[in-house]
Write an enzyme that holds these catalytic residues in place. Sequence first.
Site, short mmCIF file in Angstrom:
data_model
loop_
_atom_site.label_atom_id
_atom_site.label_comp_id
_atom_site.label_asym_id
_atom_site.label_seq_id
_atom_site.Cartn_x
_atom_site.Cartn_y
_atom_site.Cartn_z
N ARG A 224 44.25 30.92 29.71
CA ARG A 224 42.75 30.79 30.20
C ARG A 224 41.91 31.88 30.71
O ARG A 224 42.37 33.19 31.04
CB ARG A 224 43.07 30.28 31.44
CG ARG A 224 43.93 30.66 32.37
CD ARG A 224 42.39 31.09 33.95
NE ARG A 224 43.63 31.54 34.99
CZ ARG A 224 43.27 33.08 35.17
NH1 ARG A 224 43.09 33.57 33.90
NH2 ARG A 224 44.00 33.49 36.03
N HIS B 69 39.66 33.28 43.63
CA HIS B 69 40.32 33.54 44.76
C HIS B 69 39.50 33.00 45.88
O HIS B 69 39.50 32.54 46.98
CB HIS B 69 40.10 35.03 45.85
CG HIS B 69 40.87 36.32 45.28
ND1 HIS B 69 42.76 35.81 45.42
CD2 HIS B 69 40.82 37.08 43.88
CE1 HIS B 69 43.01 37.03 45.21
NE2 HIS B 69 42.30 37.53 44.46
N ASP C 220 40.51 28.83 44.34
CA ASP C 220 41.00 27.92 44.62
C ASP C 220 42.27 27.67 45.79
O ASP C 220 42.90 25.87 45.90
CB ASP C 220 42.38 28.34 43.41
CG ASP C 220 43.45 28.63 42.83
OD1 ASP C 220 43.11 29.93 43.70
OD2 ASP C 220 44.01 28.97 42.05
N GLY D 118 50.58 39.53 31.29
CA GLY D 118 50.49 40.64 32.51
C GLY D 118 49.61 41.13 32.21
O GLY D 118 48.85 42.11 33.16
N GLY E 248 46.12 39.11 32.94
CA GLY E 248 45.42 38.05 33.85
C GLY E 248 44.63 37.51 32.92
O GLY E 248 44.48 36.10 33.53
N SER F 42 49.79 33.86 31.47
CA SER F 42 50.85 34.04 30.24
C SER F 42 52.07 33.60 31.03
O SER F 42 52.81 32.45 30.23
CB SER F 42 51.58 35.26 29.62
OG SER F 42 51.38 36.43 30.96
N ASP G 190 45.29 28.26 37.38
CA ASP G 190 45.76 28.57 35.73
C ASP G 190 46.40 27.20 35.30
O ASP G 190 46.63 26.49 33.93
CB ASP G 190 46.58 29.57 36.30
CG ASP G 190 46.02 30.56 37.07
OD1 ASP G 190 45.06 31.26 36.76
OD2 ASP G 190 46.78 31.79 37.57
C1 GLA Z 1 46.04 33.74 39.87
C2 GLA Z 1 46.65 33.24 40.97
C3 GLA Z 1 45.21 31.43 40.61
C4 GLA Z 1 43.91 32.00 41.35
C5 GLA Z 1 43.83 33.45 40.46
C6 GLA Z 1 42.55 33.97 41.63
O1 GLA Z 1 45.55 34.05 39.03
O2 GLA Z 1 47.37 31.66 40.52
O3 GLA Z 1 45.92 30.25 40.98
O4 GLA Z 1 44.38 32.33 42.62
O5 GLA Z 1 44.17 34.09 40.83
O6 GLA Z 1 41.46 33.15 41.70
#
Ligand code: GLA
Length: 331
Positions: free
Chosen positions: A9, A16, A18, A100, A102, A105, A146
Amino acid sequence: MIRVRAPGRVNLIGDHTDYTGGLVLPMAIDRWTVIEGERVDDVVELTSEAEDAPLRLDLPVSDAAMVEPAWGRFVAGVAAELGDDAQAMRGRVTTSIPIGAGLSSSAALEVAAALALGFEGTPTALAELCRRAEHRASGVPCGIMDQLCIAAGVAGHGLLINCTTLSIDSVRIPDEVAVVVQFVDHRRLDGSEYSTRVEECAAAEAIIGPLRMATPDLVEKIKDPVLRRRARHVITENQRVRDFASALSSGAYVTAGHLMLRSHASLRDDFETSTPTMDAAVAAMAAIPGVYGARMTGGGFGGCVVALAELGTRTPGWQVRAVDGARRMET
Ligand code: GLA
């Protein structure tokens, strides 16, 4: 035969937010983790194309966080959450999601593992189970974004998710724009800074109540300057998610791009989850003619930049397509 796949995704906006039940707008992308194999008795045995050491798990699993090799903890966390419903299997994992970087994965591995080990239920229940699995496996107190995006993705659409009610509105990605992802830097920190941010948001909520319901003026009630900045990021980011969804839907791409840039500035200045390397990459991307806006995406401290651009714009990185969520495949 078992054959399942789960996409990665990218988050268009709303980072930050959720874990305080706020708003996010991610999309599932056309990179997948696939698990294939067959049913056996009592044991989960998986090899991974991306890892040297194979995984062997005796069922039932109790302490997922101690499992070796470390990549297997995400599978073990899922097996532990499934409990007696976990079905044994032997097979292999392959992935086209950069690890890794972002792009979730690990959440894709969890969701694929849950389907491979026999999970039955709605995409929301799948996401909730996998979020708990992530907590068990890594100790990182992540939110639901995610896993829910990966479980419930809709082709051609971003997902506007309310992380309190878990309701999802799909937001069409218009054909005349491109969503571009550029990998910039491996994330350098483990979960510790993330956990600190989760704690800081909880501390701010103890003073002014739920951030998802707060208005920007309320942050003035917070004396501590760090907590005040953290709260301001979350409150303003929730509003940016709403505004971005409207802008995208009405073809106001310049506005949508500005909102992405403001989101990045807020992550950099108020939430302090960016790095100079990520800031430079966002600035360089945003300076390209045809790019409406760009921001760091996901947990931060590295990872990828996401940009919204006019279709056909030449940029670094690659154009991603919004795809459907995880599923079992015909075999
Ligand atoms: C990571 C976490 C998510 C979310 C993002 C920031 O991907 O797994 O739950 O908090 O950081 O938006």
